[in-house]
Design a protein around this motif. Structure first.
Motif, mmCIF file in Angstrom:
data_model
loop_
_atom_site.group_PDB
_atom_site.id
_atom_site.type_symbol
_atom_site.label_atom_id
_atom_site.label_comp_id
_atom_site.label_asym_id
_atom_site.label_seq_id
_atom_site.Cartn_x
_atom_site.Cartn_y
_atom_site.Cartn_z
ATOM 1 N N SER A 161 -37.818 -5.934 18.337
ATOM 2 C CA SER A 161 -36.382 -6.229 18.256
ATOM 3 C C SER A 161 -36.144 -7.491 17.433
ATOM 4 C CB SER A 161 -35.788 -6.390 19.656
ATOM 5 O OG SER A 161 -36.362 -7.494 20.329
ATOM 6 N N LEU A 162 -37.060 -8.443 17.542
ATOM 7 C CA LEU A 162 -36.944 -9.672 16.755
ATOM 8 C C LEU A 162 -37.036 -9.361 15.265
ATOM 9 C CD1 LEU A 162 -36.702 -12.723 16.703
ATOM 10 C CD2 LEU A 162 -39.186 -12.882 16.967
ATOM 11 N N TRP A 163 -37.927 -8.451 14.915
ATOM 12 C CA TRP A 163 -38.061 -8.042 13.512
ATOM 13 C C TRP A 163 -36.765 -7.401 13.020
ATOM 14 C CZ3 TRP A 163 -41.493 -8.753 9.660
ATOM 15 C CH2 TRP A 163 -41.369 -7.935 8.531
ATOM 16 N N SER A 164 -36.166 -6.573 13.858
ATOM 17 C CA SER A 164 -34.912 -5.914 13.503
ATOM 18 C C SER A 164 -33.790 -6.932 13.318
ATOM 19 C CB SER A 164 -34.526 -4.906 14.592
ATOM 20 O OG SER A 164 -33.268 -4.333 14.327
ATOM 21 N N ILE A 165 -33.714 -7.902 14.227
ATOM 22 C CA ILE A 165 -32.682 -8.942 14.141
ATOM 23 C C ILE A 165 -32.825 -9.737 12.848
ATOM 24 C CG2 ILE A 165 -31.929 -11.144 15.147
ATOM 25 C CD1 ILE A 165 -32.530 -9.919 17.901
ATOM 26 N N ILE A 166 -34.059 -10.112 12.531
ATOM 27 C CA ILE A 166 -34.305 -10.881 11.308
ATOM 28 C C ILE A 166 -33.905 -10.078 10.078
ATOM 29 C CG2 ILE A 166 -36.131 -11.834 9.841
ATOM 30 C CD1 ILE A 166 -37.554 -12.700 12.405
ATOM 31 N N ASN A 167 -34.253 -8.804 10.082
ATOM 32 C CA ASN A 167 -33.945 -7.938 8.942
ATOM 33 C C ASN A 167 -32.438 -7.837 8.712
ATOM 34 O OD1 ASN A 167 -34.497 -6.181 6.815
ATOM 35 N ND2 ASN A 167 -34.426 -4.388 8.132
ATOM 36 N N ILE A 168 -31.699 -7.630 9.785
ATOM 37 C CA ILE A 168 -30.244 -7.484 9.673
ATOM 38 C C ILE A 168 -29.579 -8.824 9.374
ATOM 39 C CG2 ILE A 168 -28.150 -6.854 10.941
ATOM 40 C CD1 ILE A 168 -29.858 -4.785 12.428
ATOM 41 N N GLN A 169 -30.090 -9.897 9.977
ATOM 42 C CA GLN A 169 -29.517 -11.218 9.711
ATOM 43 C C GLN A 169 -29.724 -11.617 8.254
ATOM 44 O OE1 GLN A 169 -27.662 -13.139 11.955
ATOM 45 N NE2 GLN A 169 -27.189 -14.186 10.035
ATOM 46 N N GLU A 170 -30.865 -11.266 7.691
ATOM 47 C CA GLU A 170 -31.109 -11.554 6.276
ATOM 48 C C GLU A 170 -30.087 -10.834 5.394
ATOM 49 O OE1 GLU A 170 -35.180 -10.450 5.681
ATOM 50 O OE2 GLU A 170 -35.903 -12.513 5.937
ATOM 51 N N ALA A 171 -29.738 -9.607 5.779
ATOM 52 C CA ALA A 171 -28.731 -8.858 5.026
ATOM 53 C C ALA A 171 -27.375 -9.553 5.112
ATOM 54 C CB ALA A 171 -28.635 -7.429 5.557
ATOM 55 N N MET A 172 -27.016 -10.038 6.309
ATOM 56 C CA MET A 172 -25.743 -10.738 6.469
ATOM 57 C C MET A 172 -25.755 -12.076 5.733
ATOM 58 S SD MET A 172 -24.401 -9.922 10.355
ATOM 59 C CE MET A 172 -25.865 -10.480 11.233
ATOM 60 N N ASN A 173 -26.887 -12.776 5.777
ATOM 61 C CA ASN A 173 -26.997 -14.049 5.061
ATOM 62 C C ASN A 173 -26.802 -13.853 3.560
ATOM 63 O OD1 ASN A 173 -27.486 -15.364 7.453
ATOM 64 N ND2 ASN A 173 -29.672 -15.662 7.106
ATOM 65 N N GLU A 174 -27.401 -12.792 3.042
ATOM 66 C CA GLU A 174 -27.258 -12.503 1.615
ATOM 67 C C GLU A 174 -25.812 -12.148 1.282
ATOM 68 O OE1 GLU A 174 -28.608 -11.937 -2.382
ATOM 69 O OE2 GLU A 174 -29.280 -13.068 -0.627
ATOM 70 N N TYR A 175 -25.163 -11.447 2.190
ATOM 71 C CA TYR A 175 -23.748 -11.103 1.998
ATOM 72 C C TYR A 175 -22.901 -12.373 1.940
ATOM 73 C CZ TYR A 175 -19.083 -9.247 2.961
ATOM 74 O OH TYR A 175 -17.739 -8.959 2.898
ATOM 75 N N TYR A 176 -23.154 -13.286 2.873
ATOM 76 C CA TYR A 176 -22.428 -14.559 2.869
ATOM 77 C C TYR A 176 -22.680 -15.320 1.573
ATOM 78 C CZ TYR A 176 -21.183 -14.365 7.864
ATOM 79 O OH TYR A 176 -20.638 -14.033 9.079
#
Length: 219
Positions: A161-176
């Motif tokens: 789940s931590l891997w999934s969170i990091i993956n999705i957060q990276e996508a949001m960070n890039e969006y920001y």
């Protein structure tokens, strides 16, 4: 970052900024370049901005609304918070991510969606919909991630789940980053995050001391 001084109010602003973020005046006059522009040598002591007799009434409000940091969260912060809180940080991350979808046009209630996170079976739907909404938002900036794979990783185990969170957060960070290229990620922990970590550290200390006391009692 290359900067210049506004010829009207004297505040330092980005070199490519045509309208001063402080006084809202035209900054076409580039004669007041700062030393870090790499083009002109400039002495702050000799700078005397022209005093304006008319003060824009929006100046104070504009200064309040200026954002310095992006809403993105550095991955190292997430990692440490997940470790210190034994994974409980995921609840706040879920709420924050739901808030991200609402702020970007999705008709959702972040609080309600977070409540659904605690209800068995229903939480699976809430998690999948969250990931799906995030994907639809970030793909407007040509960012993508696999929803089914991240969903499966999220619901199976702490590390996955931590891997999934990091993956999705990276996508949001890039969006920001793409949405607000002039803003930077806040690397330091927020006050609330520091408080949470201190509380958990104190809890761990109490537990360890209690265990040690029990051990010494039976020795």
């Amino acid at each position: 970052m290359k900067t210049k001084f506004c010829p009207n109010c004297g505040n330092e602003i980005p070199l490519n900024e045509d309208i001063c973020r402080y006084c809202l005046k035209d900054t076409a006059d580039t004669s007041f370049l700062s030393t870090n522009s790499g083009q002109y040598q400039y002495s702050l002591k000799t700078f005397k901005p022209e005093k304006s007799s008319k003060i824009n009434p929006q100046v104070k409000e504009t200064r309040k609304n200026i954002k310095k940091y992006s809403e993105g969260i550095p991955i190292r912060r997430i990692l440490l918070l997940m470790i210190v809180t034994c994974g409980l940080y995921v609840i706040y991350w879920f709420y924050r991510s739901s808030k991200f979808t609402k702020e970007n046009g999705k008709n959702v209630n972040p609080i309600l969606r977070t409540v659904l996170f605690f209800i068995p079976i229903v939480n699976l739907v809430a998690i999948y919909l969250l990931f799906y909404d995030i994907k639809n938002i970030v793909k407007t900036k040509d960012i993508s991630f696999n929803v089914p794979i991240n969903f499966v990783l999220f619901i199976f185990g702490y590390l996955l789940s931590l891997w999934s969170i990091i993956n999705i957060q990276e996508a949001m960070n890039e969006y920001y980053r793409l949405n607000n290229p002039n803003l930077i990620e806040k690397r330091n922990f927020t006050t609330s995050e520091k408080v949470v970590m201190v509380i958990f550290i104190l809890i761990y200390a109490i537990i360890i001391l209690s265990i040690l006391c029990l051990i010494f009692m039976f020795i």
